[in-house]
Design an enzyme around this catalytic site. Structure first.
Site, short mmCIF file in Angstrom:
data_model
loop_
_atom_site.label_atom_id
_atom_site.label_comp_id
_atom_site.label_asym_id
_atom_site.label_seq_id
_atom_site.Cartn_x
_atom_site.Cartn_y
_atom_site.Cartn_z
CG HIS A 162 -1.95 1.06 1.23
ND1 HIS A 162 -3.20 0.91 1.80
CD2 HIS A 162 -1.94 2.33 0.75
CE1 HIS A 162 -3.90 2.03 1.66
NE2 HIS A 162 -3.14 2.92 1.03
CG HIS A 192 -1.19 6.27 -2.57
ND1 HIS A 192 -2.32 6.14 -3.34
CD2 HIS A 192 -1.51 5.77 -1.34
CE1 HIS A 192 -3.29 5.59 -2.61
NE2 HIS A 192 -2.81 5.36 -1.40
CG HIS A 212 -7.58 3.38 -0.69
ND1 HIS A 212 -6.87 2.85 -1.73
CD2 HIS A 212 -6.71 4.14 0.03
CE1 HIS A 212 -5.62 3.28 -1.64
NE2 HIS A 212 -5.49 4.06 -0.58
CD GLU A 241 -7.65 6.51 4.18
OE1 GLU A 241 -8.16 6.52 3.04
OE2 GLU A 241 -6.55 7.08 4.44
CG ASP A 248 -1.69 5.64 2.72
OD1 ASP A 248 -1.89 5.43 1.51
OD2 ASP A 248 -2.57 6.08 3.48
CG ASP A 249 0.01 8.92 0.60
OD1 ASP A 249 0.13 8.91 -0.65
OD2 ASP A 249 -1.03 8.58 1.19
N1 ADE Z 1 -4.48 8.86 -2.02
C1 ADE Z 1 -3.26 8.88 -1.52
N2 ADE Z 1 -3.29 8.43 -0.25
C2 ADE Z 1 -4.57 8.12 0.03
C3 ADE Z 1 -5.24 7.61 1.16
N3 ADE Z 1 -4.61 7.32 2.31
N4 ADE Z 1 -6.57 7.43 1.09
C4 ADE Z 1 -7.22 7.72 -0.03
N5 ADE Z 1 -6.64 8.20 -1.11
C5 ADE Z 1 -5.33 8.40 -1.09
ZN ZN Z 2 -3.71 4.78 0.35
#
Ligand code: ADE
Ligand code: ZN
Length: 340
Positions: free
Chosen positions: A18, A20, A198, A201, A279-280
């Site tokens: 996971h 991005h 997703h 969340e 994630d990011d």
């Molecule tokens: N795009 C990038 N990170 C995300 C996240 N955690 N949830 C939804 N969209 C995303």
């Molecule tokens: Zn994500």
């Protein structure tokens, strides 16, 4: 002195499921690309950029995330971004990645779909050559946009079936249920793309069930809120549907009040196929091992829990059964060495 389990985290072979790729854009690279591409940013320094990373919810983050990626213009930019991520995680024991990208966030700005895919794929190829990291690419549909626009992205993706393995669903969850994308996911499945999404969340457990029933997803990204529904948990355990959880992301987006509230340990103990991911990472203050170590500490995970998370990362991947077995053997060798 490093905690002994954290020392194991550092060397354990792992997959990241996971991630991005646009969320790996570090402030320094953002500034360098802004200069290279003559893009105006509302920030003058890396410090100012980092100060903007205070989020109260997913949408707060997404606004900054879409602004940040406006510096990505040319194929070389996407290559550099991807290679820099692989270089970082190659030092963290990561041997396989399944990464998301958001083509609509680029085509909307006039960047060609092929520019994005060519750049990311050449970065992945270079990362494989340099670090031996294997990969799969997942194209996400932006759920805040209409389904018609997702169909346009899918039609572009069909020209790259050899390079795009799966389709996903991301961006603003609340008010944009999986069922909004039932038709495009059905078409994507017919075209041979593996579906993931997703769900849960910020949205309710019902969105996770919808992702399973309407989109037929083979993996749920996040899935935290699934734990609110015991019947759904039982189903996810029975099916061994992988969940790709992201603890530092949950913390930074206020999905949980503290890391102690992360559902990772509850999910492990329930028998869910839970994995830990970043994630990011540029926006949430940590790459994959930072996430492992943060939950290890907050939830009191033991060595077995950490090894289970690493095993789950391969078990929950889209590698073939043979590839999975060889990755699991590598984990056994690593833990044997570590315990000596
Ligand atoms: N795009 C990038 N990170 C995300 C996240 N955690 N949830 C939804 N969209 C995303
Ligand atoms: Zn994500």
């Amino acid at each position: 002195m490093n905690n002994p389990i954290d020392q194991l985290v550092d060397v354990l072979p792992k997959a990241e499921l996971h991630l991005h790729i646009e969320g790996t854009l570090e402030p320094e690279m953002m500034l360098a690309l802004a200069r290279r591409n003559k893009v105006e940013l509302p920030y003058a320094s890396a410090e100012e950029i980092r100060k903007a990373y205070e989020f109260d919810c997913l949408q707060d983050f997404l606004d900054v995330y879409y602004l940040g990626m406006s510096v990505l213009i040319n194929e070389q930019d996407f290559h550099d971004l991807t290679f820099a991520y692989l270089e970082k995680v190659s030092a963290q024991g990561v041997t396989h990645v399944e990464i998301f990208f958001d083509p609509q966030a680029h085509t909307e700005r006039g960047i060609a779909f092929d520019t994005v895919v060519d750049g990311i794929c050449s970065g992945l190829e270079a990362g494989h050559r340099e670090f031996g990291i294997t990969s799969k690419l997942i194209m996400c549909f932006l759920r805040h946009l209409p389904e018609e626009q997702a169909f346009e992205a899918l039609s572009c993706a069909c020209k790259h079936k050899d390079r795009i393995f799966a389709v996903g669903l991301d961006s603003s969850e609340n008010g944009h249920p999986p069922s909004k994308f039932s038709r495009v996911f059905a078409q994507a499945r017919r075209e041979g793309f593996v579906p993931v999404a997703h769900a849960g969340e910020e949205g309710p457990a019902a969105y996770v069930a919808e992702a399973l029933d309407d989109l037929r997803v083979e993996r749920v990204d996040h899935g935290n809120r699934a734990l609110d529904d015991p019947d759904l948990v039982a189903r996810l355990v029975r099916q061994q549907t992988p969940l790709t959880m992201c603890p530092l992301s949950n913390l930074r987006l206020k999905g949980i009040p503290s890391l102690e509230a992360s559902p990772v340990k509850t999910a492990l103990d329930a028998g869910l196929l839970v994995t830990v991911n970043s994630d990011d990472p540029s926006y949430f203050g940590g790459y994959i091992n930072d996430n492992y170590k943060a939950v290890r500490k907050a939830l009191g995970l033991d060595e077995n829990d950490v090894v289970t998370l690493a095993r789950n990362s391969f078990a929950g991947s889209f590698l073939s059964d043979r590839e999975k077995q060889s990755k699991l053997d590598e984990i056994d060798e690593c833990t044997d060495r570590f315990r000596q």
